[in-house]
Design a protein around this motif. Structure first.
Motif, PDB file in Angstrom:
ATOM      1  N   GLN A   1      14.088  -1.962 -12.700  1.00 12.91           N
ATOM      2  CA  GLN A   1      12.835  -2.185 -11.954  1.00 12.91           C
ATOM      3  C   GLN A   1      12.297  -3.608 -12.072  1.00 12.91           C
ATOM      4  O   GLN A   1      11.144  -3.877 -11.707  1.00 12.91           O
TER       5      GLN A   1
ATOM      6  N   GLY B   1      -5.770   3.879 -12.130  1.00 11.22           N
ATOM      7  CA  GLY B   1      -5.507   4.303 -10.760  1.00 11.22           C
ATOM      8  C   GLY B   1      -6.759   4.286  -9.900  1.00 11.22           C
ATOM      9  O   GLY B   1      -6.690   4.052  -8.687  1.00 11.22           O
TER      10      GLY B   1
ATOM     11  N   GLU C   1      -7.131   2.574  -6.224  1.00 15.41           N
ATOM     12  CA  GLU C   1      -7.594   3.291  -5.029  1.00 15.41           C
ATOM     13  C   GLU C   1      -8.740   2.549  -4.362  1.00 15.41           C
ATOM     14  O   GLU C   1      -8.761   2.385  -3.132  1.00 15.41           O
TER      15      GLU C   1
ATOM     16  N   SER D   1       0.809  -2.473  -1.298  1.00 14.78           N
ATOM     17  CA  SER D   1       1.219  -1.298  -2.067  1.00 14.78           C
ATOM     18  C   SER D   1       2.405  -1.616  -2.972  1.00 14.78           C
ATOM     19  O   SER D   1       2.426  -1.228  -4.146  1.00 14.78           O
TER      20      SER D   1
ATOM     21  N   GLY E   1       2.538  -1.603  -7.058  1.00 17.86           N
ATOM     22  CA  GLY E   1       3.549  -0.798  -7.735  1.00 17.86           C
ATOM     23  C   GLY E   1       4.271  -1.606  -8.807  1.00 17.86           C
ATOM     24  O   GLY E   1       4.549  -1.107  -9.911  1.00 17.86           O
TER      25      GLY E   1
ATOM     26  N   GLU F   1       2.121  -2.003 -11.893  1.00 16.73           N
ATOM     27  CA  GLU F   1       2.214  -0.840 -12.789  1.00 16.73           C
ATOM     28  C   GLU F   1       3.406  -0.985 -13.741  1.00 16.73           C
ATOM     29  O   GLU F   1       3.287  -0.786 -14.951  1.00 16.73           O
TER      30      GLU F   1
ATOM     31  N   ASP G   1      -0.610   4.861 -13.978  1.00 13.65           N
ATOM     32  CA  ASP G   1      -0.166   5.648 -12.830  1.00 13.65           C
ATOM     33  C   ASP G   1      -0.889   5.146 -11.587  1.00 13.65           C
ATOM     34  O   ASP G   1      -2.067   5.443 -11.376  1.00 13.65           O
TER      35      ASP G   1
ATOM     36  N   LYS H   1       0.209   5.645  -8.362  1.00  8.69           N
ATOM     37  CA  LYS H   1       0.793   6.267  -7.169  1.00  8.69           C
ATOM     38  C   LYS H   1      -0.223   6.439  -6.043  1.00  8.69           C
ATOM     39  O   LYS H   1       0.149   6.631  -4.882  1.00  8.69           O
TER      40      LYS H   1
ATOM     41  N   ARG I   1      -1.780   4.260  -4.642  1.00  2.23           N
ATOM     42  CA  ARG I   1      -1.571   3.172  -3.677  1.00  2.23           C
ATOM     43  C   ARG I   1      -0.742   3.660  -2.491  1.00  2.23           C
ATOM     44  O   ARG I   1      -1.031   3.345  -1.332  1.00  2.23           O
ATOM     45  N   GLN I   2       0.301   4.446  -2.783  1.00  2.00           N
ATOM     46  CA  GLN I   2       1.169   4.953  -1.736  1.00  2.00           C
ATOM     47  C   GLN I   2       0.488   6.064  -0.944  1.00  2.00           C
ATOM     48  O   GLN I   2       0.677   6.188   0.272  1.00  2.00           O
ATOM     49  N   ILE I   3      -0.332   6.832  -1.635  1.00  4.65           N
ATOM     50  CA  ILE I   3      -1.085   7.894  -0.951  1.00  4.65           C
ATOM     51  C   ILE I   3      -2.019   7.276   0.092  1.00  4.65           C
ATOM     52  O   ILE I   3      -2.094   7.724   1.242  1.00  4.65           O
TER      53      ILE I   3
ATOM     54  N   ASN J   1      -0.037   5.827   3.053  1.00  6.83           N
ATOM     55  CA  ASN J   1       0.402   6.877   3.973  1.00  6.83           C
ATOM     56  C   ASN J   1      -0.756   7.415   4.804  1.00  6.83           C
ATOM     57  O   ASN J   1      -0.617   7.662   6.013  1.00  6.83           O
TER      58      ASN J   1
END
Length: 305
Positions: A35, A71, A75, A95, A99, A102, A120, A122, A124-126, A129
């Motif tokens: 990563q 998180g 957001e 996003s 990531g 993180e 965590d 995630k 960001r992706q929520i 989308n």
């Protein structure tokens, strides 16, 4: 983690950037380079986002330590960016960068403490989308003017949210300029030279560190002043404000343009006020552009279509 935003992001770069790391190494969970980032260009992009995010946290959330990021802050920042109707590619870049932040924080805390702290992001992706699914990313012209802004503002559930919205509606200010106000920013009353009405004057600091005065109606000024005298400052959170606007729009069955819709509406009204005062169209555009803390008159024209 102590130090300036530049220093902190530089330290995070050190734990995630590995020049020349091969792709098979970066996708192998068992490899030390898993990563990591191998491209200078990509790393510069990620760090640029981290630095902007860091300045936002410092100014809006009073968070100066990257290790304290949660998180919830991710957001709030995503929602804040979505408010400005970004392009899909920009939001995807944002996003992806968060990531990588993180991952960098996990690697940094592992090296520093011997055990990686839990991060965590995630959400960001929520939010990415949701923005795509709800058509909240830019795909051409999209007017964001509220036809009846006062009805919307009067229906907001929180009195402080109503004051913030009124400040945006009459002061043409961004959310960050209206969300945190201290006593030293309250500059008293004066007569607006364009409308010849008495207004309250509040100094704001907005995007890019631009500082300037905004005018609000005297009742809004008085109420904000009373809150500052009682609580020491006027402050609201972006997430609760945005949620209130969204929920109220749903209840009233009107299209939601977020808090930035108040700024759009204000820009159109202010141009008309300048024209009624005898300014030409071009002069009105330029004057309102300066009030919005921009420079080019063409920026104002974007709000008038």
């Amino acid at each position: 983690m102590r130090g300036s935003i530049d220093w902190q992001t530089a330290e995070l770069v050190k734990v995630i950037f590995v020049e020349g790391a091969k792709k098979e190494e970066r996708v192998d969970p068992s490899h030390p380079h898993y990563q990591c980032v191998a491209s200078y260009k990509a790393m510069e992009t990620y760090r640029s986002v981290w630095k902007n995010f860091g300045h936002y946290l410092k100014e809006q959330c009073q968070i100066k330590d990257f290790e304290q990021i949660t998180g919830e802050y991710i957001e709030v920042y995503m929602l804040y960016k979505i408010e400005y109707y970004p392009s899909k590619s920009y939001l995807q870049k944002l996003s992806a960068s968060l990531g990588k932040l993180e991952i960098a924080l996990k690697r940094y805390t592992l090296q520093k403490y011997g055990e990686a702290r839990h991060y965590d992001f995630k959400v960001r992706q929520i939010q990415l989308n949701l923005a795509r699914n709800l058509d909240r990313v830019y795909d051409g012209y999209h007017s964001r003017v509220y036809k009846d802004p006062k009805k919307l503002i009067d229906s907001l559930s929180d009195p402080k949210h109503r004051l913030c919205a009124l400040m945006q509606l009459f002061g043409i200010t961004r959310f960050e300029g209206a969300s945190m106000i201290r006593a030293e920013q309250m500059h008293g009353y004066k007569v607006d030279p364009i409308t010849h009405k008495e207004v309250g004057v509040i100094e704001t600091k907005e995007k890019g560190g631009k500082i300037g005065d905004v005018y609000v109606d005297t009742d809004t000024y008085r109420q904000i002043e009373e809150i500052i005298e009682k609580e020491g400052k006027f402050k609201i959170s972006y997430k609760s404000y945005a949620d209130d606007i969204r929920n109220t729009c749903t209840k009233l069955k009107i299209e939601c343009h977020g808090s930035h819709g108040f700024r759009w509406t204000a820009a159109q009204r202010r141009v008309r006020e300048y024209q009624r005062a005898g300014y030409s169209y071009e002069e009105s555009l330029q004057a309102v552009s300066w009030e919005m803390k921009h420079f080019r008159s063409s920026i104002t024209e974007h709000y008038l279509c």
